[in-house]
Every structure is written in C-alpha cells, then in structure tokens.
Design a protein around this motif. Sequence first.
Motif, PDB file in Angstrom:
ATOM      1  N   VAL A 172       0.840  -1.198   0.000  1.00  0.00           N
ATOM      2  CA  VAL A 172       0.000   0.000   0.000  1.00  0.00           C
ATOM      3  C   VAL A 172       0.878   1.253   0.000  1.00  0.00           C
ATOM      4  CG1 VAL A 172      -1.653   1.345   1.367  1.00  0.00           C
ATOM      5  CG2 VAL A 172      -2.030  -1.092   1.012  1.00  0.00           C
ATOM      6  N   LEU A 173       1.915   1.267   0.809  1.00  0.00           N
ATOM      7  CA  LEU A 173       2.838   2.410   0.826  1.00  0.00           C
ATOM      8  C   LEU A 173       3.448   2.629  -0.552  1.00  0.00           C
ATOM      9  CD1 LEU A 173       4.827   2.005   4.150  1.00  0.00           C
ATOM     10  CD2 LEU A 173       3.300   3.864   3.536  1.00  0.00           C
ATOM     11  N   HIS A 174       3.833   1.534  -1.170  1.00  0.00           N
ATOM     12  CA  HIS A 174       4.454   1.619  -2.491  1.00  0.00           C
ATOM     13  C   HIS A 174       3.459   2.140  -3.536  1.00  0.00           C
ATOM     14  CE1 HIS A 174       7.141   0.603  -5.759  1.00  0.00           C
ATOM     15  NE2 HIS A 174       6.134   0.011  -6.352  1.00  0.00           N
ATOM     16  N   GLU A 175       2.242   1.631  -3.480  1.00  0.00           N
ATOM     17  CA  GLU A 175       1.241   2.002  -4.487  1.00  0.00           C
ATOM     18  C   GLU A 175       0.698   3.418  -4.299  1.00  0.00           C
ATOM     19  OE1 GLU A 175      -1.599  -1.142  -4.086  1.00  0.00           O
ATOM     20  OE2 GLU A 175      -0.248  -2.628  -4.970  1.00  0.00           O
ATOM     21  N   THR A 176       0.549   3.856  -3.053  1.00  0.00           N
ATOM     22  CA  THR A 176      -0.084   5.151  -2.802  1.00  0.00           C
ATOM     23  C   THR A 176       0.916   6.288  -2.607  1.00  0.00           C
ATOM     24  OG1 THR A 176      -0.246   4.722  -0.425  1.00  0.00           O
ATOM     25  CG2 THR A 176      -2.140   4.092  -1.803  1.00  0.00           C
ATOM     26  N   GLY A 177       2.118   5.957  -2.197  1.00  0.00           N
ATOM     27  CA  GLY A 177       3.127   6.994  -1.985  1.00  0.00           C
ATOM     28  C   GLY A 177       3.732   7.448  -3.297  1.00  0.00           C
ATOM     29  N   ASN A 183      17.967  11.490 -11.766  1.00  0.00           N
ATOM     30  CA  ASN A 183      18.654  10.187 -11.821  1.00  0.00           C
ATOM     31  C   ASN A 183      18.930   9.609 -10.441  1.00  0.00           C
ATOM     32  OD1 ASN A 183      18.627  10.016 -14.587  1.00  0.00           O
ATOM     33  ND2 ASN A 183      20.667  10.885 -14.826  1.00  0.00           N
ATOM     34  N   GLN A 184      18.004   9.825  -9.545  1.00  0.00           N
ATOM     35  CA  GLN A 184      18.151   9.274  -8.206  1.00  0.00           C
ATOM     36  C   GLN A 184      17.230   8.067  -8.056  1.00  0.00           C
ATOM     37  OE1 GLN A 184      17.048  11.577  -4.605  1.00  0.00           O
ATOM     38  NE2 GLN A 184      19.143  11.101  -3.966  1.00  0.00           N
ATOM     39  N   ILE A 185      17.846   6.940  -7.710  1.00  0.00           N
ATOM     40  CA  ILE A 185      17.115   5.708  -7.450  1.00  0.00           C
ATOM     41  C   ILE A 185      16.426   5.857  -6.102  1.00  0.00           C
ATOM     42  CG2 ILE A 185      17.409   3.254  -6.914  1.00  0.00           C
ATOM     43  CD1 ILE A 185      19.937   3.388  -8.754  1.00  0.00           C
ATOM     44  N   HIS A 186      15.156   5.446  -6.028  1.00  0.00           N
ATOM     45  CA  HIS A 186      14.421   5.481  -4.763  1.00  0.00           C
ATOM     46  C   HIS A 186      13.910   4.081  -4.453  1.00  0.00           C
ATOM     47  CE1 HIS A 186      13.912   9.868  -4.047  1.00  0.00           C
ATOM     48  NE2 HIS A 186      14.248   9.887  -5.332  1.00  0.00           N
ATOM     49  N   GLU A 187      14.125   3.662  -3.243  1.00  0.00           N
ATOM     50  CA  GLU A 187      13.580   2.412  -2.726  1.00  0.00           C
ATOM     51  C   GLU A 187      12.673   2.791  -1.565  1.00  0.00           C
ATOM     52  OE1 GLU A 187      12.938  -1.658  -2.603  1.00  0.00           O
ATOM     53  OE2 GLU A 187      13.925  -0.460  -4.143  1.00  0.00           O
ATOM     54  N   ILE A 188      11.426   2.342  -1.615  1.00  0.00           N
ATOM     55  CA  ILE A 188      10.442   2.664  -0.582  1.00  0.00           C
ATOM     56  C   ILE A 188      10.369   1.496   0.394  1.00  0.00           C
ATOM     57  CG2 ILE A 188       8.028   3.253  -0.114  1.00  0.00           C
ATOM     58  CD1 ILE A 188       7.871   4.118  -3.122  1.00  0.00           C
ATOM     59  N   LYS A 189      10.541   1.788   1.673  1.00  0.00           N
ATOM     60  CA  LYS A 189      10.491   0.764   2.707  1.00  0.00           C
ATOM     61  C   LYS A 189       9.532   1.178   3.811  1.00  0.00           C
ATOM     62  CE  LYS A 189      13.591  -1.980   0.950  1.00  0.00           C
ATOM     63  NZ  LYS A 189      13.201  -3.273   0.406  1.00  0.00           N
ATOM     64  N   LYS A 190       8.908   0.193   4.421  1.00  0.00           N
ATOM     65  CA  LYS A 190       7.958   0.436   5.509  1.00  0.00           C
ATOM     66  C   LYS A 190       8.650   0.976   6.749  1.00  0.00           C
ATOM     67  CE  LYS A 190       6.151  -2.783   8.083  1.00  0.00           C
ATOM     68  NZ  LYS A 190       5.595  -3.573   9.038  1.00  0.00           N
ATOM     69  N   SER A 191       9.819   0.429   7.067  1.00  0.00           N
ATOM     70  CA  SER A 191      10.539   0.899   8.247  1.00  0.00           C
ATOM     71  C   SER A 191      12.037   0.730   8.029  1.00  0.00           C
ATOM     72  CB  SER A 191      10.096   0.150   9.504  1.00  0.00           C
ATOM     73  OG  SER A 191      10.833  -1.020   9.683  1.00  0.00           O
ATOM     74  N   SER A 192      12.789   1.308   8.929  1.00  0.00           N
ATOM     75  CA  SER A 192      14.250   1.243   8.841  1.00  0.00           C
ATOM     76  C   SER A 192      14.831   0.088   9.657  1.00  0.00           C
ATOM     77  CB  SER A 192      14.849   2.569   9.312  1.00  0.00           C
ATOM     78  OG  SER A 192      14.454   2.835  10.645  1.00  0.00           O
ATOM     79  N   LEU A 243       6.397   6.204   6.310  1.00  0.00           N
ATOM     80  CA  LEU A 243       5.720   6.172   7.612  1.00  0.00           C
ATOM     81  C   LEU A 243       6.523   6.907   8.680  1.00  0.00           C
ATOM     82  CD1 LEU A 243       4.297   2.536   7.809  1.00  0.00           C
ATOM     83  CD2 LEU A 243       3.055   4.653   7.339  1.00  0.00           C
ATOM     84  N   GLN A 244       7.826   6.908   8.532  1.00  0.00           N
ATOM     85  CA  GLN A 244       8.691   7.591   9.481  1.00  0.00           C
ATOM     86  C   GLN A 244       9.012   9.014   9.031  1.00  0.00           C
ATOM     87  OE1 GLN A 244      11.753   4.533   9.244  1.00  0.00           O
ATOM     88  NE2 GLN A 244      11.270   3.889  11.324  1.00  0.00           N
ATOM     89  N   LYS A 245       8.558   9.358   7.813  1.00  0.00           N
ATOM     90  CA  LYS A 245       8.827  10.670   7.212  1.00  0.00           C
ATOM     91  C   LYS A 245      10.327  10.957   7.205  1.00  0.00           C
ATOM     92  CE  LYS A 245       4.331  12.438   8.051  1.00  0.00           C
ATOM     93  NZ  LYS A 245       3.354  12.723   8.910  1.00  0.00           N
TER      94      LYS A 245
END
Length: 156
Positions: A33-38, A61-70, A103-105
């Motif tokens: 959901v984070l990946h799809e809506t963010g 040209n910046q690669i972004h990886e979306i993660k739920k938490s660190s 989620l952690q902004k």
Amino acid sequence: MINYYYICKRKLWYFYRNLTMETNHKNVNIGKVLHETGYPHQDKNVFFNDTINIDFISKNNQIHEIKKSSKMEHASIMQVKYYLYFFILRDVGNMSAKIDYPLQKQSIEVTFEDGDIEIIENLKTDIYETVEGDIPSFCTKKSICKKCAYFDLCYV
C-alpha cells in the motif's frame, strides 16, 4: 535477493524457488500500500534487464527504494548499492540513491563507496551458493521471525 540474503538466507532459498508466503501477509500488504499510494507522480516499478526492479527513479537520476521501516536498514542499503553497482557495470554514470521511509517521514542517502564492488561480487557468489543448495539454510531464530510471512513454513 540481496535484501533477503541479509534478512534470512532461508527466506532467500524459498523465494528463489517461487515459494512465496507473502501474498496475504499483513506486513507485506502494508508495504504494498505504501508503495502504491506513496509518491503518486512517479512512474514506479522500473525494470532493467530482467534483473532489477527499482521502485522509482526521480528526474535527477536518483534511485528510490520505498520501505515500511528502517528496521532492516542494512539489507535495504545493500539492495540499493546493488542497483548502483548494476548501473556502474553498464557505464551509466551520475546515478545516486535514496531509501524512503514514508511512515517515518525520513529518507537516507546511499552512496557507493570504495570496496563496494568487491563486497557485492563476493555477495553474489554467496547468494548463488545459498540458492543452489538442495535444502534451505538451517533456521536461525531472530527477533524478526514472528513477523515474517515465512514463519509458519519455518516453525510450524
């Protein structure tokens, strides 16, 4: 596979054989959901060479990886470093990388450093040895196991 390698070699072995337990797992679904809506204005799931699937690449040209938490940050960093390695081998310069934790902004920059090529090449060898084995790695119970989608497969 690099992310799974650092989290759990047993999970990597199952994943490599398409034994996925993540379809209806709540933690995985939160991540989806984070990946799809963010980041709604970004083209997501950028595939390259049937090898890597990048969450998105911003205009600079910046690669972004979306993660739920660190919580598994080292695994995520190594995953993103592999993406940078992939582009370095193809002489695609001027790439940078970031891991986003909506989620952690928070976000962290990931840089490719001296010695990372050797680390990743050794890592690739170890991953292939792990997935080519006839049986999965022995269960090494970790604090994350109870929240893992593969928990029942490993412990029940």
